[in-house]
Design a protein around this motif. Structure first.
Motif, PDB file in Angstrom:
ATOM      1  N   VAL A   2      83.450  69.157  11.246  1.00 47.82           N
ATOM      2  CA  VAL A   2      84.445  69.180  10.172  1.00 47.82           C
ATOM      3  C   VAL A   2      84.575  70.582   9.584  1.00 47.82           C
ATOM      4  O   VAL A   2      83.571  71.230   9.291  1.00 47.82           O
ATOM      5  N   ILE A   3      85.827  71.031   9.399  1.00 45.09           N
ATOM      6  CA  ILE A   3      86.047  72.344   8.804  1.00 45.09           C
ATOM      7  C   ILE A   3      86.700  72.251   7.420  1.00 45.09           C
ATOM      8  O   ILE A   3      86.704  73.222   6.674  1.00 45.09           O
ATOM      9  N   ASP A   4      87.240  71.085   7.083  1.00 47.00           N
ATOM     10  CA  ASP A   4      87.922  70.959   5.791  1.00 47.00           C
ATOM     11  C   ASP A   4      87.527  69.661   5.089  1.00 47.00           C
ATOM     12  O   ASP A   4      87.750  68.575   5.607  1.00 47.00           O
ATOM     13  N   MET A   5      86.944  69.783   3.885  1.00 45.94           N
ATOM     14  CA  MET A   5      86.588  68.640   3.048  1.00 45.94           C
ATOM     15  C   MET A   5      87.249  68.749   1.676  1.00 45.94           C
ATOM     16  O   MET A   5      86.830  68.094   0.727  1.00 45.94           O
ATOM     17  N   SER A   6      88.280  69.554   1.567  1.00 43.92           N
ATOM     18  CA  SER A   6      88.935  69.750   0.267  1.00 43.92           C
ATOM     19  C   SER A   6      89.535  68.450  -0.252  1.00 43.92           C
ATOM     20  O   SER A   6      90.072  67.649   0.510  1.00 43.92           O
ATOM     21  N   TYR A   7      89.388  68.237  -1.565  1.00 44.77           N
ATOM     22  CA  TYR A   7      89.937  67.052  -2.255  1.00 44.77           C
ATOM     23  C   TYR A   7      89.464  65.725  -1.636  1.00 44.77           C
ATOM     24  O   TYR A   7      90.113  64.699  -1.815  1.00 44.77           O
ATOM     25  N   MET A   8      88.378  65.744  -0.963  1.00 43.73           N
ATOM     26  CA  MET A   8      87.933  64.582  -0.182  1.00 43.73           C
ATOM     27  C   MET A   8      87.755  63.332  -1.041  1.00 43.73           C
ATOM     28  O   MET A   8      88.165  62.238  -0.671  1.00 43.73           O
ATOM     29  N   PHE A   9      87.112  63.488  -2.226  1.00 47.31           N
ATOM     30  CA  PHE A   9      86.863  62.348  -3.114  1.00 47.31           C
ATOM     31  C   PHE A   9      87.619  62.483  -4.439  1.00 47.31           C
ATOM     32  O   PHE A   9      87.262  61.830  -5.420  1.00 47.31           O
ATOM     33  N   TYR A  10      88.639  63.291  -4.455  1.00 47.06           N
ATOM     34  CA  TYR A  10      89.335  63.602  -5.701  1.00 47.06           C
ATOM     35  C   TYR A  10      89.852  62.332  -6.385  1.00 47.06           C
ATOM     36  O   TYR A  10      90.515  61.490  -5.789  1.00 47.06           O
ATOM     37  N   ASN A  11      89.524  62.197  -7.667  1.00 52.73           N
ATOM     38  CA  ASN A  11      89.940  61.082  -8.525  1.00 52.73           C
ATOM     39  C   ASN A  11      89.411  59.724  -8.067  1.00 52.73           C
ATOM     40  O   ASN A  11      90.023  58.695  -8.335  1.00 52.73           O
ATOM     41  N   CYS A  12      88.281  59.730  -7.393  1.00 56.31           N
ATOM     42  CA  CYS A  12      87.574  58.460  -7.138  1.00 56.31           C
ATOM     43  C   CYS A  12      86.778  58.176  -8.416  1.00 56.31           C
ATOM     44  O   CYS A  12      85.549  58.281  -8.451  1.00 56.31           O
TER      45      CYS A  12
END
Length: 357
Positions: A230-240
């Motif tokens: 994986v190279i991108d985890m941006s905003y992965m859990f945003y607003n959980c």
């Protein structure tokens, strides 16, 4: 005899789908998006044996049912019912075909669809399921237990904005070839529990926005996730915002270059162990813990001593402002010979925007 054989083959390999439109819909817009596939798609109205040569309901006073038959020449169902807001029910009656390769955007924007029966749908050779159920905001459940996903490469935005779905069952889902799963559950605001423990993510490179705004999600099992590519985890859990415990201690972040707002707005999150995270200097961690509680931020500072202060900043910023700057964007086209950093591939025709018959 030869003609009879051809006819039998064609009839056997037709896909039959039943549709039920809304009886009172102000804008009787297109109920099927056939594009240049018209010669291979046949429409029948109200159980009439006579073929209906229009793909809009404007000229029809009252429709109880619609049946479509799709000939064997078609290898792609991409966008077949895209933005068909007049449809309430869809049922796949017959599908002996195992050579369909593209089902992306199949039910995209069917916002009034509340009943969907896909039991007879064959997905054996499908490589692209991106945006398949995007915006199906009236669906409360989607039965995908019979899906064969062994060849699927792309599931990005697959269930995005399915805001009424409370649970999804991925039992026996084969994701061994999956590469793109960004935004997969983006905006599933009613989803309370999600068990994707058995997902094989060993080839996945993008997980950005995957659980973005899953605001009702209370439990998430990711301990078996392989994130080595994986190279991108941006905003992965945003607003959980309902998540209190998140066990991602086994995440391998050695190749991740973007963690922007990864846990942003997770205000109830109390347990999070990222002490094993490999955060390099080149990795973007801006607002990684945006609007998280102070207690969690203190725990993270103790877990990773040299973490940059930018990770804890709370300045206001629209969550989408830098999507195209921050998040890795996957290639549009796919094949067995795709180039990871190109929007084209070698020696073959793109799946998505071509006539693939």
């Amino acid at each position: 005899k030869l003609n009879t054989t051809i006819l039998d083959y064609k009839m056997y390999n037709q896909i039959e789908i039943e549709l039920k439109p809304m009886l009172f819909y102000e804008n009787k817009n297109t109920f099927i998006n056939v594009g240049n596939k018209k010669p291979f798609i046949h429409v029948y109205i109200n159980n009439d044996d006579k073929e209906f040569y229009s793909y809009s309901l404007e000229s029809v006073i009252k429709i109880i049912s619609i049946k479509i038959k799709i000939d064997y020449e078609i290898k792609s169902l991409q966008g077949l019912f895209k933005n068909c807001e007049c449809l309430e029910e869809i049922k796949v009656i017959k599908c002996n075909r195992k050579d369909i390769i593209d089902m992306s955007e199949l039910f995209y924007g069917c916002r009034n669809l509340y009943k969907l029966n896909l039991y007879n749908l064959k997905t054996d050779q499908v490589t692209d399921m991106s945006y398949m159920f995007y915006g199906c905001s009236s669906l409360k459940e989607i039965d995908i237990l019979n899906f064969n996903t062994q060849n699927v490469i792309n599931m990005q935005n697959m269930f995005e904005n399915c805001s009424n779905i409370t649970k999804l069952n991925f039992y026996a889902f084969n994701t061994s070839k999956l590469i793109y799963m960004n935004d997969m559950f983006h905006g599933c605001t009613s989803l309370e529990k999600l068990n994707i423990y058995d997902f094989d993510t060993s080839n996945v490179i993008t997980m950005s926005y995957i659980f973005y705004n899953c605001s009702s999600l209370e439990k998430l099992y990711l301990t078996n996730f392989n994130t080595s590519k994986v190279i991108d985890m941006s905003y992965m859990f945003y607003n959980c915002k309902m998540l209190k415990i998140l066990n991602i201690s086994k995440f391998n972040t050695s190749n991740v270059i973007n963690m922007t707002k990864m846990f942003g707005e997770c205000k109830e999150l109390n347990y999070l162990d990222i002490s094993n995270f490999d955060i390099k200097k080149r990795t973007r961690i801006n607002n990684m813990f945006y609007h998280c509680n102070t207690s969690l931020k203190e725990k993270i500072r103790k877990q990773i001593k040299n973490i940059n202060d930018n990770a804890f900043k709370d300045e206001e910023e629209n969550a989408y402002n830098n999507y195209y700057n921050n998040a890795y964007r996957p290639p549009i086209f796919f094949s067995n010979n795709f180039n990871l950093f190109s929007n084209s591939f070698y020696g073959s025709t793109p799946f998505r925007y071509s006539d693939y018959y």
